[in-house]
Scaffold this active site. Structure first.
Site, PDB file in Angstrom:
ATOM      1  N   ASP A 162      57.413 -14.084  14.844  1.00 21.83           N
ATOM      2  CA  ASP A 162      56.718 -13.208  15.717  1.00 21.83           C
ATOM      3  C   ASP A 162      57.190 -13.395  17.204  1.00 21.83           C
ATOM      4  O   ASP A 162      57.537 -14.886  17.648  1.00 21.83           O
ATOM      5  CB  ASP A 162      55.515 -14.262  16.313  1.00 21.83           C
ATOM      6  CG  ASP A 162      54.347 -14.400  14.875  1.00 21.83           C
ATOM      7  OD1 ASP A 162      54.962 -12.858  13.937  1.00 21.83           O
ATOM      8  OD2 ASP A 162      54.107 -14.680  14.632  1.00 21.83           O
ATOM      9  N   GLU A 210      49.982  -9.185  29.991  1.00 24.02           N
ATOM     10  CA  GLU A 210      49.036  -9.972  29.705  1.00 24.02           C
ATOM     11  C   GLU A 210      48.549 -11.033  29.351  1.00 24.02           C
ATOM     12  O   GLU A 210      49.701 -11.255  28.607  1.00 24.02           O
ATOM     13  CB  GLU A 210      48.258  -9.238  29.429  1.00 24.02           C
ATOM     14  CG  GLU A 210      46.418 -10.043  29.302  1.00 24.02           C
ATOM     15  CD  GLU A 210      45.292  -9.090  28.093  1.00 24.02           C
ATOM     16  OE1 GLU A 210      44.583  -9.582  28.862  1.00 24.02           O
ATOM     17  OE2 GLU A 210      45.744  -8.664  27.616  1.00 24.02           O
ATOM     18  N   SER A 215      41.463  -5.972  28.758  1.00 25.67           N
ATOM     19  CA  SER A 215      42.282  -5.656  29.661  1.00 25.67           C
ATOM     20  C   SER A 215      43.842  -4.689  29.804  1.00 25.67           C
ATOM     21  O   SER A 215      43.816  -4.229  30.821  1.00 25.67           O
ATOM     22  CB  SER A 215      43.913  -7.122  30.525  1.00 25.67           C
ATOM     23  OG  SER A 215      42.508  -8.432  30.788  1.00 25.67           O
ATOM     24  N   GLU A 232      52.641  -7.399   7.629  1.00 28.39           N
ATOM     25  CA  GLU A 232      52.832  -9.049   7.179  1.00 28.39           C
ATOM     26  C   GLU A 232      52.250  -9.521   6.046  1.00 28.39           C
ATOM     27  O   GLU A 232      52.117 -10.689   5.774  1.00 28.39           O
ATOM     28  CB  GLU A 232      52.687  -9.386   8.052  1.00 28.39           C
ATOM     29  CG  GLU A 232      53.388 -10.969   8.770  1.00 28.39           C
ATOM     30  CD  GLU A 232      53.494 -11.190  10.074  1.00 28.39           C
ATOM     31  OE1 GLU A 232      54.063 -12.764  10.429  1.00 28.39           O
ATOM     32  OE2 GLU A 232      53.109 -10.672  11.188  1.00 28.39           O
ATOM     33  N   PHE A 256      52.553  -6.562  16.290  1.00 30.69           N
ATOM     34  CA  PHE A 256      53.198  -8.516  15.332  1.00 30.69           C
ATOM     35  C   PHE A 256      51.774  -8.663  15.002  1.00 30.69           C
ATOM     36  O   PHE A 256      52.269  -9.695  14.728  1.00 30.69           O
ATOM     37  CB  PHE A 256      53.930  -8.752  16.570  1.00 30.69           C
ATOM     38  CG  PHE A 256      55.350  -8.656  17.307  1.00 30.69           C
ATOM     39  CD1 PHE A 256      55.962  -7.962  16.520  1.00 30.69           C
ATOM     40  CD2 PHE A 256      54.593  -7.656  18.683  1.00 30.69           C
ATOM     41  CE1 PHE A 256      56.683  -7.294  17.665  1.00 30.69           C
ATOM     42  CE2 PHE A 256      55.886  -6.949  19.252  1.00 30.69           C
ATOM     43  CZ  PHE A 256      56.687  -6.767  19.086  1.00 30.69           C
ATOM     44  N   SER A 261      36.203  -8.966  31.350  1.00 30.14           N
ATOM     45  CA  SER A 261      37.791  -8.527  31.690  1.00 30.14           C
ATOM     46  C   SER A 261      37.876  -7.076  31.661  1.00 30.14           C
ATOM     47  O   SER A 261      38.449  -6.337  31.993  1.00 30.14           O
ATOM     48  CB  SER A 261      38.577  -9.297  30.233  1.00 30.14           C
ATOM     49  OG  SER A 261      38.515 -10.399  30.067  1.00 30.14           O
ATOM     50  N   HIS A 292      32.810 -17.553  31.263  1.00 28.28           N
ATOM     51  CA  HIS A 292      33.962 -17.332  32.603  1.00 28.28           C
ATOM     52  C   HIS A 292      32.523 -17.729  34.087  1.00 28.28           C
ATOM     53  O   HIS A 292      31.312 -17.651  33.863  1.00 28.28           O
ATOM     54  CB  HIS A 292      33.140 -15.487  33.366  1.00 28.28           C
ATOM     55  CG  HIS A 292      34.668 -14.782  32.049  1.00 28.28           C
ATOM     56  ND1 HIS A 292      34.242 -13.564  31.237  1.00 28.28           N
ATOM     57  CD2 HIS A 292      35.637 -15.334  30.836  1.00 28.28           C
ATOM     58  CE1 HIS A 292      35.212 -12.958  30.438  1.00 28.28           C
ATOM     59  NE2 HIS A 292      36.504 -14.156  30.765  1.00 28.28           N
ATOM     60  N   ASP A 308      42.390 -16.880  28.653  1.00 27.22           N
ATOM     61  CA  ASP A 308      41.295 -16.741  28.230  1.00 27.22           C
ATOM     62  C   ASP A 308      40.482 -17.354  26.784  1.00 27.22           C
ATOM     63  O   ASP A 308      39.131 -17.808  26.775  1.00 27.22           O
ATOM     64  CB  ASP A 308      41.309 -14.890  28.577  1.00 27.22           C
ATOM     65  CG  ASP A 308      39.168 -14.703  28.192  1.00 27.22           C
ATOM     66  OD1 ASP A 308      38.406 -15.333  28.988  1.00 27.22           O
ATOM     67  OD2 ASP A 308      39.321 -13.571  28.192  1.00 27.22           O
ATOM     68  N   HIS A 328      37.710 -19.842  26.016  1.00 26.32           N
ATOM     69  CA  HIS A 328      36.017 -19.633  25.264  1.00 26.32           C
ATOM     70  C   HIS A 328      35.913 -20.214  24.407  1.00 26.32           C
ATOM     71  O   HIS A 328      34.321 -20.782  23.895  1.00 26.32           O
ATOM     72  CB  HIS A 328      36.304 -18.502  24.861  1.00 26.32           C
ATOM     73  CG  HIS A 328      36.478 -17.261  25.642  1.00 26.32           C
ATOM     74  ND1 HIS A 328      34.913 -17.062  26.959  1.00 26.32           N
ATOM     75  CD2 HIS A 328      36.607 -16.031  26.483  1.00 26.32           C
ATOM     76  CE1 HIS A 328      34.859 -16.190  27.884  1.00 26.32           C
ATOM     77  NE2 HIS A 328      35.627 -15.416  27.112  1.00 26.32           N
TER      78      HIS A 328
END
Length: 480
Positions: free
Chosen positions: A290, A316, A161, A222, A274, A98, A403, A321, A325
């Site tokens: 969230d 994005e 990314s 949080e 977040f 990426s 990938h 992805d 994975h």
């Protein structure tokens, strides 16, 4: 009966049904007009890990959620009239990552895997090769041209990314100074979180990644009782406070309540982080605390569109992805279709394999789903295969699914969208966007001066926007 079996309607059994549908589609294509004016606003949606097989599966699932078989469903992205294929290799690898692909489609140059915002002259992990080899992203160039710019991601905002939009790093893993080797720090390299705050004046930053922004042992707002979520910085910097103090009209939020409370017309800069790291999968997301990627994108556009010079927004869907994975197709597809429900109706394939055992319609070529029991693979079964964390079977045992090196789809609509056609190198994406919006190195091209005069002092959104959906770094999925 397996959900993968189709039950055709009576209409589908007649030639007229298909002939009329094709005629309507042909008429719509014949009516297309090339939008040759320049783009004032640009939105680049990027599905990380969203190869063609994921796109097909997401389309089917969307239809099944609506109560149909799924095959006849149409994704919103599939209505974009212009389509291209992009070759994803990096200069040192046939199968990319990426960081290398992000640098290509955002900065306009092919480079080495695992490096961000650097030319191919830079060497992965070698800090000193950074200097003099930096390349600027289209987000950075848009900001220099007076546009507002933003980043929305479901990963950490320092991930590969989004990182390619603002960082220059010899390693995609240098999230904070704590993640960097002493040699790199000694040689003067800065971590990606530091660069997020210092490199480019980004108006909207929404995603995860809180822990990389604050000093070590800083409790997370949080999860204050969980020390594993504390800040990680060794340099003592509070980058959130630094960012707030350097911007007029800036706000920082860390939960959905805070995001909802932000009035779009009252802020020029908004940072929302977040989660300590990546945001939760949609299936695991607490909708009351969230925000979803849809809610983040809507807020970003409301803020960015106030700039009379236009905007550039990078959005994005990064955890598609991650789901692949981990071999968890249900999580990946949920991320792809951005819905609250899982792939329960994808179900089992319509027949058993030669080993007389059932299998799911989605399988992986490799990954953690590999299993041999009693001399063969275990049979897939309901309800196990409907669980949101079910791991699809894989042919080759690996810790994570890899990938693939296949070409990926780029879909486009709006001004200059026709520039996206044919089979292109991935770095062409950034050049076509820059040309469409009269950004460097194409700011002096014919038509750009007239476009600037025509748009001066006007609000272009919701007038036509150059909208792209680039499906990059395709994950390797095969149908059953």
């Amino acid at each position: 009966m397996s959900p993968a079996l189709l039950l055709p309607s009576d209409a589908e059994k007649t030639p007229d049904y298909w002939n009329e549908g094709a005629r309507k589609r042909l008429e719509s294509v014949l009516a297309l007009q090339l939008a040759a004016q320049r783009a004032k606003n640009m939105i680049l949606f990027m599905g990380d890990g969203m190869g063609l097989s994921t796109m097909s599966a997401a389309r089917i699932y969307k239809g099944q959620l609506a109560g149909s078989s799924g095959e006849e469903s149409v994704l919103a992205m599939e209505t974009f009239p212009h389509v291209a294929l992009a070759k994803t290799y990096t200069i040192d690898r046939q199968v990319p990552d990426s960081a290398g692909t992000g640098t290509a489609y955002l900065c306009g140059v092919k480079t080495n895997a695992k490096t961000l915002g650097l030319s191919g002259a830079a060497v992965y992990g070698k800090c000193r090769t950074t200097f003099g080899n930096e390349v600027d992203s289209i987000l950075h160039r848009a900001r220099l041209a007076g546009k507002s710019v933003g980043i929305v991601t479901t990963t950490r905002v320092q991930h590969a990314s989004p990182g390619a939009a603002y960082a220059h790093s010899a390693s995609r893993s240098w999230y904070a100074d704590a993640n960097m080797p002493k040699e790199a720090l000694r040689d003067g390299c800065k971590d990606i979180a530091y660069q997020l705050v210092h490199n480019t004046d980004i108006n909207v930053i929404l995603g995860g990644g809180r822990m990389y922004m604050t000093p070590r042992q800083t409790p997370d707002p949080e999860y204050p009782e969980d020390s594993a979520q504390n800040g990680t910085r060794k340099d003592g910097l509070n980058l959130i406070a630094k960012w707030l103090s350097s911007k007029q009209g800036a706000r920082y939020v860390w939960d959905k309540k805070g995001l909802d409370a932000v009035e779009a017309d009252s802020v020029s800069h908004l940072m929302g982080l977040f989660e300590p790291k990546d945001m939760k999968y949609e299936l695991n997301r607490n909708a009351s605390t969230d925000p979803s990627i849809v809610e983040m994108t809507e807020k970003a556009i409301r803020i960015l569109r106030r700039n009379p010079n236009g905007f550039f927004l990078f959005v994005e869907g990064g955890r598609i992805d991650h789901g692949h994975h981990n071999g968890r197709a249900k999580q990946a597809l949920m991320e792809a279709v951005m819905l609250d429900r899982a792939v329960a109706r994808a179900g089992l394939a319509p027949k058993k394999a030669k080993d007389k055992r059932a299998y799911t319609s989605i399988l992986y070529g490799n990954g953690p789903g590999y299993s041999i029991r009693d001399g063969g693979r275990p049979a897939a079964s309901l309800p196990a295969a409907e669980d949101k964390d079910y791991r699809q079977q894989a042919a080759v045992p690996l810790e994570t699914e890899t990938h693939s090196g296949e070409d990926v789809v780029v879909l486009a609509q709006g001004p200059m969208a026709h520039l996206f056609h044919g089979v292109q190198e991935q770095h062409y994406i950034a050049h076509a966007m820059a040309y469409a919006a009269c950004l460097e190195p194409y700011a002096a091209e014919p038509g750009c001066r007239a476009a600037r005069r025509a748009s001066s002092g006007t609000q272009c959104f919701p007038q036509p926007v150059l909208t792209l959906l680039a499906l990059c770094v395709g994950a390797y999925m095969v149908g059953g």
